[in-house]
Design an enzyme around this catalytic site. Structure first.
Site, PDB file in Angstrom:
ATOM      1  N   ASP A 153     -12.790  98.321  23.419  1.00 31.29           N
ATOM      2  CA  ASP A 153     -13.054  97.059  24.116  1.00 31.29           C
ATOM      3  C   ASP A 153     -11.849  96.129  24.034  1.00 31.29           C
ATOM      4  O   ASP A 153     -11.481  95.677  22.950  1.00 31.29           O
ATOM      5  CB  ASP A 153     -14.283  96.417  23.465  1.00 31.29           C
ATOM      6  CG  ASP A 153     -14.728  95.139  24.161  1.00 31.29           C
ATOM      7  OD1 ASP A 153     -14.183  94.819  25.229  1.00 31.29           O
ATOM      8  OD2 ASP A 153     -15.629  94.467  23.635  1.00 31.29           O
ATOM      9  N   ASP A 351     -10.511  93.304  31.796  1.00 29.28           N
ATOM     10  CA  ASP A 351     -11.409  93.633  30.693  1.00 29.28           C
ATOM     11  C   ASP A 351     -11.907  95.060  30.839  1.00 29.28           C
ATOM     12  O   ASP A 351     -12.399  95.446  31.899  1.00 29.28           O
ATOM     13  CB  ASP A 351     -12.580  92.647  30.685  1.00 29.28           C
ATOM     14  CG  ASP A 351     -13.547  92.904  29.540  1.00 29.28           C
ATOM     15  OD1 ASP A 351     -13.081  93.179  28.424  1.00 29.28           O
ATOM     16  OD2 ASP A 351     -14.768  92.824  29.767  1.00 29.28           O
TER      17      ASP A 351
END
Length: 473
Positions: A153, A351
């Site tokens: 992440d 992201d």
């Protein structure tokens, strides 16, 4: 990205009609305009759908020294066996919405979502989700090494995994929960250490540092802040890696054992391995759940020569996210009429964990209108959660999809393939994979659907982000 295309007719200088020019530029499943710019892809509907069997990528990155295989956690290649159940697409999009709200709250509130606190018993919140994306890697932790499958992440700093004993609660994961008492290389971090203070507080149990990370949907992990031996590949081992050993964890984490934090902050993997990898990493997300991609650390082996770099920008009121400057969107060869202020007022990040790209409503409206006009010959399908532009392709064998190009600062254009344009629930519900923010002033997010098959290169030390085409299947 784009190339140059020419038609030569026996070396002669010919005056071609517009019709002849168009024939000249019909090539390789693309339609080109009179200036040679790609206007659309022609693709088979079946190629958009994932296969039930795993087809590992033959990526060039596999020869690089510090490379992990990237797998979609719900796909046939996933080691998280229980995640092979059919995807609940509505649930995925609801999780995605939770994540977006969390990210936008972090940006506006100057928080990083991480705080140290005393160990407390919190009620299990099994109905909440962290929404941290779909892609996992397997790393080794401890001595002897235990393999753990973790979500990676770019929007989170702390790396953590569930640990025995589960003082509060532990959710179900595929692999055995890590037991630090069985590792000779495990050590707790002192409350007095600089590392502990970087967590944002001084949570302690005696002299031992504690961490607590809570996400916007109330998913959480808490436990001891510790160091351990981290094995990337058999020849790539990181000693004294700082991580969260979570003994009270709650949320629907998809049976993954925890998370690898790749954001730009002091406790992230990127910062901790700066001396080894130079704050440089890249990944390629596979085109469907049936394929695999890669996550590579450092410049060893080199990134593809075709990578084009855009400057990383600072995100207002936040240091952990990777900011990018979107300048415009082109559809079918035509630049959409979107005021530059629409992109600049809220800024944007890239992201790995957000599935659907969030655009300023002004930009989304222009994109949706142009896309619907270009796809007017196809039957529309009902909306899917936050996605309002969906099509029924169940009776089509091939479709023509307008090319969408994102333009970033530094003269970088990213041409999206069809799988980077659509979120596919089934052949009868294929949706445009973009959604609007509430206002142009909200933080924009360039999501992982639009990153598929690109080699996305994070040169954090150099302050730039690269896009290279055809990074994986």
């Amino acid at each position: 990205m784009g190339g140059s295309f020419f038609c030569v007719f026996n070396g002669a200088r010919l005056f071609l009609s517009l019709h002849m020019v168009m024939i000249c530029f019909m090539h390789k499943g693309y339609t080109y305009g009179v200036e040679g710019k790609i206007a659309s892809h022609t693709v088979s509907v079946s190629s958009l759908l994932p296969s039930p069997s795993c087809s590992p990528s033959t990526s060039k990155a596999s020869s690089r020294k510090s490379t992990l295989e990237v797998i979609h956690k719900h796909g046939p290649c996933s080691p998280l066996v229980q995640d092979h159940n059919p995807l609940n697409h509505t649930e995925v999009l609801l999780q995605d919405e939770s994540r977006v709200k969390w990210i936008q709250s972090q940006s506006s509130n100057r928080g990083d979502g991480l705080k140290a606190s005393a160990m407390v018993s919190l009620p299990a919140k099994s109905g909440f989700t962290i929404g941290t994306g779909n892609y996992v890697v397997t790393i080794g932790l401890g001595m002897p090494k235990k393999d753990l499958t973790l979500v990676f992440d770019t929007g989170s700093g702390l790396t953590w995994t569930q640990c025995e004993p589960c003082i509060g609660s532990c959710y179900t994961q595929s692999e055995p929960i890590f037991n630090p008492s069985q590792s000779s290389s495990y050590a707790n971090i002192s409350c007095a250490s600089t590392s502990c203070s970087q967590l944002g507080g001084s949570g302690c149990s005696g002299s031992t540092c504690l961490y607590s990370i809570t996400y916007g949907d109330q998913s959480f992990s808490m436990g001891f802040f510790a160091t351990e031996k981290l094995t990337i590949t058999p020849t790539e081992v990181i000693d004294n890696f700082e991580f969260g050993c979570g003994q009270d964890n709650s949320g629907l984490f998809g049976r993954a054992a925890g998370l690898v934090g790749l954001s730009d902050n002091s406790i992230s993997f990127v910062e901790q391995t700066a001396a080894k990898y130079g704050k440089y990493f890249s990944y390629c997300l596979p085109s469907t759940t049936s394929y695999t991609g890669h996550l590579t650390f450092g410049k060893d082996g080199g990134a593809p020569s075709s990578v084009s770099f855009t400057p990383l920008s600072k995100v207002p009121q936040s240091t952990q996210f990777y900011g990018i400057s979107i300048l415009g969107i082109t559809l079918g060869g035509n630049r959409l009429s979107i005021p530059s202020m629409a992109f600049s007022s809220g800024g944007a990040i890239i992201d790995s964990g957000t599935v659907i790209t969030r655009l300023p409503p002004t930009a989304y409206s222009a994109l949706r209108t142009a896309f619907r006009n270009a796809m007017a010959n196809y039957t529309m399908a009902p909306a899917l959660s936050i996605l309002d532009t969906c099509y029924d392709f169940s009776k089509e064998s091939t479709i023509k999809v307008p090319l969408i190009t994102f333009s970033f600062a530094g003269g970088v254009d990213a041409d999206l393939g069809p799988k980077g344009i659509f979120f596919i629930a089934s052949a009868s519900q294929v949706c445009l994979a973009f959604a609007p923010n509430r206002a142009d002033s909200n933080l924009g997010i360039y999501g992982n659907t639009q990153q598929k098959t690109f080699e996305v290169v994070y040169d954090v030390a150099g302050g730039k982000l690269g896009f290279g085409s055809n990074g994986c299947s």
